[in-house]
Write a protein that holds these residues in place. Sequence first.
Motif, PDB file in Angstrom:
ATOM      1  N   VAL A   1      25.895  55.198  47.935  1.00  0.00           N
ATOM      2  CA  VAL A   1      26.871  56.287  47.957  1.00  0.00           C
ATOM      3  C   VAL A   1      26.276  57.555  47.354  1.00  0.00           C
ATOM      4  N   GLY A  19      34.034  59.394  42.684  1.00  0.00           N
ATOM      5  CA  GLY A  19      34.554  58.249  43.424  1.00  0.00           C
ATOM      6  C   GLY A  19      33.978  56.928  42.926  1.00  0.00           C
ATOM      7  N   VAL A  20      32.675  56.913  42.644  1.00  0.00           N
ATOM      8  CA  VAL A  20      32.039  55.704  42.122  1.00  0.00           C
ATOM      9  C   VAL A  20      32.597  55.349  40.751  1.00  0.00           C
ATOM     10  N   SER A  21      32.816  56.383  39.905  1.00  0.00           N
ATOM     11  CA  SER A  21      33.331  56.131  38.556  1.00  0.00           C
ATOM     12  C   SER A  21      34.748  55.577  38.582  1.00  0.00           C
ATOM     13  N   ILE A  22      35.503  55.873  39.636  1.00  0.00           N
ATOM     14  CA  ILE A  22      36.847  55.309  39.785  1.00  0.00           C
ATOM     15  C   ILE A  22      36.783  53.913  40.377  1.00  0.00           C
ATOM     16  N   ALA A  23      35.886  53.727  41.364  1.00  0.00           N
ATOM     17  CA  ALA A  23      35.818  52.440  42.063  1.00  0.00           C
ATOM     18  C   ALA A  23      35.242  51.324  41.192  1.00  0.00           C
ATOM     19  N   MET A  24      34.214  51.629  40.382  1.00  0.00           N
ATOM     20  CA  MET A  24      33.543  50.585  39.621  1.00  0.00           C
ATOM     21  C   MET A  24      34.455  49.887  38.608  1.00  0.00           C
ATOM     22  N   ASN A  26      37.653  49.527  38.745  1.00  0.00           N
ATOM     23  CA  ASN A  26      38.612  48.726  39.511  1.00  0.00           C
ATOM     24  C   ASN A  26      37.964  47.469  40.085  1.00  0.00           C
ATOM     25  N   LEU A  27      36.712  47.585  40.517  1.00  0.00           N
ATOM     26  CA  LEU A  27      35.982  46.416  41.000  1.00  0.00           C
ATOM     27  C   LEU A  27      35.766  45.422  39.863  1.00  0.00           C
ATOM     28  N   THR A 133      37.872  47.146  31.105  1.00  0.00           N
ATOM     29  CA  THR A 133      37.213  47.719  32.284  1.00  0.00           C
ATOM     30  C   THR A 133      37.384  49.231  32.350  1.00  0.00           C
ATOM     31  N   THR A 134      38.339  49.760  31.601  1.00  0.00           N
ATOM     32  CA  THR A 134      38.590  51.204  31.630  1.00  0.00           C
ATOM     33  C   THR A 134      38.197  51.887  30.321  1.00  0.00           C
TER      34      THR A 134
END
Length: 204
Positions: A1, A19-24, A26-27, A133-134
């Motif tokens: 990405v 976007g990556v910082s939000i997706a990771m 959550n994953l 995770t957050t």
Amino acid sequence: VVFPAITRSDMTVMVATLGVSIAMPNLAQMLFGSDATSLPSSLTQHNIHLDSVRINAQGLVSIVAALVFTTALVLFNNGTRIGTRLRAAAENRELAAASGVNVSLSHVVAVVVGIIVATIACVSFSPLTVVTTTMGNQVLIVAFAAIAMAGIGRLWGALIVGFGIGVFEAMFVAYVNPTYSSVAIYAALILLLLVRPKGLFGGH
């Protein structure tokens, strides 16, 4: 990405990394669950007393680690050929490529160095708080504010401002209202950038 976005505009890179910082997280939450855990360290049970000031031993380790690795990054950036090429690629990709710098490799090295530094910071900081995770969200708020206040590219400035923000936030939580500590940090950031758009230390 991230790597395909690097060849495009700075805004594209910013949106991609956001976007990556939000997706990771959550994953990670999907894989490991949302329960908080802890990273045990015997150092958290010990305090160092300097007159009327009490410093947690693990916190002192985090401060020393920040000093050591900031020094290492400054030396790496300013004292090595790789660091010089990284800075050239960051300043002007086209001109760096025309000068013989492998821009793609420079981007890979920059990402790897960033991951290493972030991992070290996480390991030294995690025993002082609960691990979720957050957990990086609040850290990112302070980190972004420190970088912007110091000036882009000013590593020592970011470290100094980061310590200052930490003291400011602790005092705000203790004497004002912990709910609005992040708001206070960004309000201070906005006011500072209105006066000094390039930051306290004159970034790029």
